[in-house]
Design a protein around this motif. Structure first.
Motif, short mmCIF file in Angstrom:
data_model
loop_
_atom_site.label_atom_id
_atom_site.label_comp_id
_atom_site.label_asym_id
_atom_site.label_seq_id
_atom_site.Cartn_x
_atom_site.Cartn_y
_atom_site.Cartn_z
N LEU A 73 50.12 44.98 48.97
CA LEU A 73 50.68 43.77 49.59
C LEU A 73 52.19 43.90 49.62
O LEU A 73 52.78 44.60 48.77
CB LEU A 73 50.28 42.53 48.79
N PRO A 74 52.88 43.23 50.55
CA PRO A 74 54.34 43.32 50.61
C PRO A 74 54.99 42.66 49.39
O PRO A 74 54.67 41.53 49.04
CB PRO A 74 54.71 42.59 51.89
N ALA A 75 55.89 43.40 48.73
CA ALA A 75 56.58 42.87 47.55
C ALA A 75 57.42 41.65 47.90
O ALA A 75 57.67 40.80 47.04
CB ALA A 75 57.46 43.96 46.93
N SER A 76 57.82 41.53 49.16
CA SER A 76 58.61 40.37 49.57
C SER A 76 57.78 39.09 49.60
O SER A 76 58.34 38.00 49.66
CB SER A 76 59.21 40.62 50.96
N ARG A 77 56.46 39.22 49.53
CA ARG A 77 55.58 38.05 49.61
C ARG A 77 54.90 37.70 48.29
O ARG A 77 54.61 36.54 48.04
CB ARG A 77 54.48 38.28 50.64
N VAL A 78 54.57 38.69 47.48
CA VAL A 78 53.79 38.44 46.27
C VAL A 78 54.59 38.76 45.01
O VAL A 78 55.46 39.63 45.02
CB VAL A 78 52.46 39.23 46.26
N SER A 79 54.27 38.05 43.95
CA SER A 79 54.93 38.32 42.67
C SER A 79 54.31 39.56 42.05
O SER A 79 53.26 40.03 42.48
CB SER A 79 54.77 37.12 41.73
N GLY A 80 54.94 40.08 41.03
CA GLY A 80 54.41 41.24 40.34
C GLY A 80 53.47 40.86 39.21
O GLY A 80 53.03 41.71 38.44
N ALA A 81 53.15 39.57 39.11
CA ALA A 81 52.25 39.11 38.05
C ALA A 81 50.85 39.67 38.25
O ALA A 81 50.43 39.94 39.37
CB ALA A 81 52.21 37.58 38.04
N SER A 82 50.13 39.80 37.16
CA SER A 82 48.75 40.26 37.23
C SER A 82 47.90 39.27 38.03
O SER A 82 48.13 38.07 37.95
CB SER A 82 48.16 40.38 35.83
N PRO A 83 46.93 39.77 38.78
CA PRO A 83 46.03 38.87 39.50
C PRO A 83 45.27 37.98 38.52
O PRO A 83 45.03 38.37 37.37
CB PRO A 83 45.06 39.82 40.21
N THR A 84 44.90 36.80 38.97
CA THR A 84 44.10 35.89 38.16
C THR A 84 42.73 35.74 38.80
O THR A 84 42.50 36.23 39.92
CB THR A 84 44.77 34.51 38.05
N ASN A 85 41.85 35.05 38.13
CA ASN A 85 40.51 34.77 38.64
C ASN A 85 39.79 36.03 39.12
O ASN A 85 39.14 36.01 40.16
CB ASN A 85 40.56 33.74 39.76
N VAL A 86 39.96 37.14 38.38
CA VAL A 86 39.27 38.38 38.73
C VAL A 86 37.82 38.25 38.28
O VAL A 86 37.54 38.09 37.09
CB VAL A 86 39.94 39.60 38.06
N THR A 87 36.91 38.27 39.24
CA THR A 87 35.49 38.13 38.93
C THR A 87 34.68 39.16 39.70
O THR A 87 35.15 39.72 40.69
CB THR A 87 34.96 36.73 39.28
N GLY A 88 33.49 39.39 39.23
CA GLY A 88 32.55 40.31 39.85
C GLY A 88 31.99 41.23 38.79
O GLY A 88 32.75 41.86 38.05
N ALA A 89 30.66 41.32 38.70
CA ALA A 89 30.02 42.16 37.70
C ALA A 89 30.47 43.61 37.85
O ALA A 89 30.40 44.18 38.94
CB ALA A 89 28.51 42.06 37.81
N GLY A 90 30.97 44.20 36.78
CA GLY A 90 31.42 45.58 36.77
C GLY A 90 32.86 45.78 37.17
O GLY A 90 33.42 46.86 37.02
N TRP A 91 33.54 44.74 37.69
CA TRP A 91 34.91 44.86 38.17
C TRP A 91 35.90 44.48 37.09
O TRP A 91 35.66 43.55 36.31
CB TRP A 91 35.15 43.95 39.38
N ALA A 92 37.04 45.18 37.05
CA ALA A 92 38.12 44.87 36.12
C ALA A 92 39.46 45.13 36.80
O ALA A 92 39.58 46.05 37.63
CB ALA A 92 38.03 45.73 34.86
#
Length: 158
Positions: A73-92
């Motif tokens: 994603l463009p750094a000018s649009r998104v923060s460098g913070a870790s994603p939240t609400n990461v869900t899905g069996a087997g996903w990390a």
């Protein structure tokens, strides 16, 4: 009395084809969507919600055990913070890095994905730091253990 103008976000969804067959499983994208969410009092989105899933269309009896996905994603649009609400069996969520004006968010799926099987859906939320109107693009690149990689770009309006 003040009038408010509303606009619906444009969301693109693109199905992927594999780059080339490999000795392992052949990964394909079943879908990749990104859309603005969590609107502020001015009606501007403060986050992006992404979702995707993958399938193994490889040779029978070939199982994929790991899929690594890099979302750009463009750094000018998104923060460098870790994603939240990461869900899905087997996903990390694995890591975030920056370079060349982009932020790279890396996710890993671990499991046993047989030929013609599908992963669970990966969902995640990324904070926006620039909510000004405009067009935003995101690229997701997925690589399968012992297999190929696929990539696609989606574009939407804020």
């Amino acid at each position: 009395m003040r009038a408010a103008a509303w606009s619906a976000p444009v969301v693109a969804s693109v199905a992927l084809a594999p780059h080339a067959a490999a000795s392992g499983g052949t990964i394909v994208s079943q879908f990749y969507d990104v859309s603005p969410s969590a609107y502020n009092s001015a009606g501007r989105p403060t986050a992006l919600v992404g979702s995707m899933s993958f399938g193994n269309t490889g040779t029978p009896n070939v199982t994929i055990s790991t899929i690594t996905v890099t979302v750009t994603l463009p750094a000018s649009r998104v923060s460098g913070a870790s994603p939240t609400n990461v869900t899905g069996a087997g996903w990390a969520y694995t890591s975030t890095s920056s370079g060349g004006g982009t932020r790279l968010f890396v996710f890993t799926w671990t499991g046993s994905l047989p030929a013609y099987g599908s992963t669970s859906q990966l969902n995640f939320t990324v904070a926006l730091n620039n909510t000004s109107p405009g067009t935003v693009s995101s690229t997701a690149t997925a690589s399968a253990s012992g297999g190929n990689s696929v990539s696609t770009t989606v574009t939407w309006s804020i």
